[in-house]
Design an enzyme around this catalytic site. Structure first.
Site, PDB file in Angstrom:
ATOM      1  N   CYS A  81       0.832  -1.205   0.000  1.00 55.83           N
ATOM      2  CA  CYS A  81       0.000   0.000   0.000  1.00 55.83           C
ATOM      3  C   CYS A  81       0.872   1.263   0.000  1.00 55.83           C
ATOM      4  O   CYS A  81       1.489   1.586   1.016  1.00 55.83           O
ATOM      5  CB  CYS A  81      -0.901  -0.042   1.234  1.00 55.83           C
ATOM      6  SG  CYS A  81      -1.783   1.481   1.582  1.00 55.83           S
ATOM      7  N   CYS A 141       0.043   3.902   2.601  1.00 57.90           N
ATOM      8  CA  CYS A 141       0.464   3.425   3.929  1.00 57.90           C
ATOM      9  C   CYS A 141       1.936   3.766   4.159  1.00 57.90           C
ATOM     10  O   CYS A 141       2.315   4.223   5.245  1.00 57.90           O
ATOM     11  CB  CYS A 141       0.276   1.917   4.054  1.00 57.90           C
ATOM     12  SG  CYS A 141      -1.425   1.340   3.911  1.00 57.90           S
TER      13      CYS A 141
END
Length: 106
Positions: free
Chosen positions: A32, A35
């Site tokens: 991600c 993230c």
């Protein structure tokens, strides 16, 4: 030593639900990109807000935990107080946005 606890299915209840302090959780995955962008901001805030317990949940390693907590997309950030989710947001956030999540619980 990191100021952020790595939470798993086995440690969630003790580390998060039973915590006497407010808990900030970052649900993330290694694939991600947003993230990864949030990680240094969260590390900095973990050092700044000592009254809040900062935790991370690797959703690849703990998919059942993420599902049980209502995580539908990444990143998901939650604040838990007294075992209850009091704030939850999905998607990338700015530092100011995360501070706004934390301030009511400092």
């Amino acid at each position: 030593m990191s100021a952020i606890a790595e939470i798993t299915e086995d440690t969630f209840s003790t580390e998060v639900l039973d915590s006497s302090r407010p808990v900030f959780i970052d649900y993330w995955a290694d694939w991600c990109a947003p993230c990864k962008q949030l990680a240094p901001i969260i590390d900095e805030l973990a050092r700044q807000y000592e009254g809040i317990k900062f935790c991370k949940v690797d959703t690849n390693a703990n998919p059942e935990l993420a599902a049980r907590q209502g995580v539908m997309s990444l990143p998901t950030l939650q604040v838990i107080v007294g075992g209850e989710v009091v704030n939850s947001v999905q998607g990338g956030k700015t530092k100011a946005g995360i501070i706004a999540m934390l301030e009511p619980y400092v």
